[in-house]
Design a protein around this motif. Structure first.
Motif, PDB file in Angstrom:
ATOM      1  N   GLU A 170       0.599  -1.108   0.093  1.00 45.83           N
ATOM      2  CA  GLU A 170      -0.040  -0.036   0.141  1.00 45.83           C
ATOM      3  C   GLU A 170       0.960   1.258   0.057  1.00 45.83           C
ATOM      4  N   TYR A 171       1.936   1.169   0.807  1.00 48.71           N
ATOM      5  CA  TYR A 171       2.810   2.419   0.989  1.00 48.71           C
ATOM      6  C   TYR A 171       3.616   2.625  -0.272  1.00 48.71           C
ATOM      7  N   ALA A 172       4.173   1.489  -0.954  1.00 44.90           N
ATOM      8  CA  ALA A 172       4.785   1.852  -2.264  1.00 44.90           C
ATOM      9  C   ALA A 172       3.904   2.085  -3.083  1.00 44.90           C
ATOM     10  N   ALA A 173       2.743   1.797  -3.253  1.00 43.36           N
ATOM     11  CA  ALA A 173       1.610   2.318  -4.206  1.00 43.36           C
ATOM     12  C   ALA A 173       1.384   3.736  -3.954  1.00 43.36           C
ATOM     13  N   PHE A 174       1.174   4.262  -2.639  1.00 42.96           N
ATOM     14  CA  PHE A 174       1.097   5.670  -2.500  1.00 42.96           C
ATOM     15  C   PHE A 174       2.343   6.513  -2.988  1.00 42.96           C
ATOM     16  N   ILE A 175       3.545   6.088  -2.782  1.00 40.80           N
ATOM     17  CA  ILE A 175       4.659   6.863  -3.182  1.00 40.80           C
ATOM     18  C   ILE A 175       4.808   6.489  -4.762  1.00 40.80           C
ATOM     19  N   GLY A 176       4.705   5.328  -5.258  1.00 41.49           N
ATOM     20  CA  GLY A 176       4.721   5.284  -6.564  1.00 41.49           C
ATOM     21  C   GLY A 176       3.641   6.094  -7.268  1.00 41.49           C
ATOM     22  N   PHE A 177       2.543   6.331  -6.939  1.00 40.39           N
ATOM     23  CA  PHE A 177       1.655   7.173  -7.667  1.00 40.39           C
ATOM     24  C   PHE A 177       2.014   8.618  -7.896  1.00 40.39           C
ATOM     25  N   GLN A 178       2.767   9.176  -6.413  1.00 39.84           N
ATOM     26  CA  GLN A 178       3.059  10.498  -6.481  1.00 39.84           C
ATOM     27  C   GLN A 178       4.372  10.772  -7.352  1.00 39.84           C
ATOM     28  N   GLN A 179       5.285   9.754  -7.410  1.00 39.16           N
ATOM     29  CA  GLN A 179       6.686   9.822  -8.042  1.00 39.16           C
ATOM     30  C   GLN A 179       6.575   9.500  -9.708  1.00 39.16           C
ATOM     31  N   LEU A 180       5.668   8.786 -10.148  1.00 36.52           N
ATOM     32  CA  LEU A 180       5.512   8.490 -11.543  1.00 36.52           C
ATOM     33  C   LEU A 180       5.032   9.578 -12.294  1.00 36.52           C
ATOM     34  N   ASP A 181       5.358   9.554 -13.532  1.00 40.57           N
ATOM     35  CA  ASP A 181       4.741  10.665 -14.503  1.00 40.57           C
ATOM     36  C   ASP A 181       4.009   9.741 -15.561  1.00 40.57           C
ATOM     37  N   LEU A 182       2.478   9.428 -14.781  1.00 36.94           N
ATOM     38  CA  LEU A 182       1.877   8.514 -15.654  1.00 36.94           C
ATOM     39  C   LEU A 182       0.970   9.484 -16.727  1.00 36.94           C
ATOM     40  N   SER A 210      -3.495  14.080 -14.409  1.00 42.54           N
ATOM     41  CA  SER A 210      -3.679  15.056 -13.322  1.00 42.54           C
ATOM     42  C   SER A 210      -3.636  14.533 -11.872  1.00 42.54           C
ATOM     43  N   PRO A 211      -3.626  15.502 -11.175  1.00 43.51           N
ATOM     44  CA  PRO A 211      -3.456  15.186  -9.514  1.00 43.51           C
ATOM     45  C   PRO A 211      -4.710  14.628  -9.320  1.00 43.51           C
ATOM     46  N   ASP A 212      -6.039  15.171  -9.840  1.00 43.20           N
ATOM     47  CA  ASP A 212      -7.232  14.469  -9.578  1.00 43.20           C
ATOM     48  C   ASP A 212      -7.550  13.282 -10.061  1.00 43.20           C
ATOM     49  N   ASP A 213      -6.818  12.817 -11.106  1.00 49.32           N
ATOM     50  CA  ASP A 213      -6.850  11.487 -11.701  1.00 49.32           C
ATOM     51  C   ASP A 213      -5.918  10.411 -10.854  1.00 49.32           C
ATOM     52  N   LEU A 214      -4.632  11.157 -10.182  1.00 48.47           N
ATOM     53  CA  LEU A 214      -4.054  10.279  -9.431  1.00 48.47           C
ATOM     54  C   LEU A 214      -4.698   9.813  -8.321  1.00 48.47           C
ATOM     55  N   HIS A 215      -5.473  10.902  -7.559  1.00 40.64           N
ATOM     56  CA  HIS A 215      -5.982  10.498  -6.416  1.00 40.64           C
ATOM     57  C   HIS A 215      -7.092   9.612  -6.648  1.00 40.64           C
ATOM     58  N   GLU A 216      -8.005   9.573  -7.862  1.00 38.07           N
ATOM     59  CA  GLU A 216      -8.919   8.659  -8.183  1.00 38.07           C
ATOM     60  C   GLU A 216      -8.530   7.303  -8.359  1.00 38.07           C
ATOM     61  N   CYS A 217      -7.324   7.171  -8.954  1.00 40.70           N
ATOM     62  CA  CYS A 217      -6.539   6.080  -9.327  1.00 40.70           C
ATOM     63  C   CYS A 217      -6.182   5.476  -8.012  1.00 40.70           C
ATOM     64  N   TYR A 218      -5.500   6.168  -7.231  1.00 40.70           N
ATOM     65  CA  TYR A 218      -5.193   5.679  -5.935  1.00 40.70           C
ATOM     66  C   TYR A 218      -6.303   5.419  -4.982  1.00 40.70           C
TER      67      TYR A 218
END
Length: 187
Positions: free
Chosen positions: A151-163, A166-174
């Protein structure tokens, strides 16, 4: 008629300003000159609170730890069962400015003291997640630790990867990831 004296810039003001600068400019925004310019203050004002930039960076990392980790855990611990606390923690974590986390991680690559604080924060966050997953009664101790790490790796990964999200889309994905984790385990 005299105008009121300008409010004195406090240590907490410098630290808040630093998190904003880190979010907006990354580590390059954390020079004494850049901070003073942003604050509209003199270097003397800065040095009244911090003897050197290294002391400032250490204080900034400690402030980030307090506001982006410890306060969230304290706030989450106010709510009932473990699953409710996990939901509260996720909601608060997703509301944070990811640019601060990204900036702090980039700063850690440049400053060993900040890197040590980041490593400490990573351990604290994983231990806390492990505790909550363990208290949920849904997982063995070993599973709770593994889940906390993933879970923590996903949290950090979502923040660090350039997918390209948008920030809203990242939040929705997480958020979707977290909802999937929260589903009942079926046998």
């Amino acid at each position: 008629m005299t105008s009121p004296a300008p409010r004195r810039f406090r240590r907490s003001d410098w630290l808040g300003l630093g998190l904003t600068a880190l979010a907006e400019q990354g580590p390059s925004g954390l020079t004494i000159e850049a901070l003073c310019r942003r604050a509209g203050k003199t270097k003397g004002s800065f040095y009244a609170h911090f003897p050197a930039i290294e002391a400032y960076l250490a204080a900034l990392a400690a402030h980030w730890r307090e506001t982006y980790t410890l306060r969230l855990m304290q706030e989450a611990d106010k709510g009932g069962p473990a699953q409710d606390r996990l939901v509260a923690l996720d909601r608060m974590a997703l509301a944070l400015d990811v640019r601060v986390e990204q900036g702090m991680r980039r700063l850690a690559q440049l400053d060993p003291g900040v890197a040590a604080t980041c490593a400490e924060v990573d351990r604290e966050r994983i231990v806390y997640l492990e505790k909550l997953h363990g208290e949920s009664g849904r997982f063995t101790a070993r599973e709770a630790l593994a889940l906390a790490r993933v879970e923590y790796a996903a949290f950090i990964g979502f923040q660090q990867l350039d997918l390209g999200l948008s920030p809203d889309d990242l939040h929705e994905c997480y958020g979707t990831f977290m909802r999937l984790l929260a589903r009942p385990v079926t046998g």
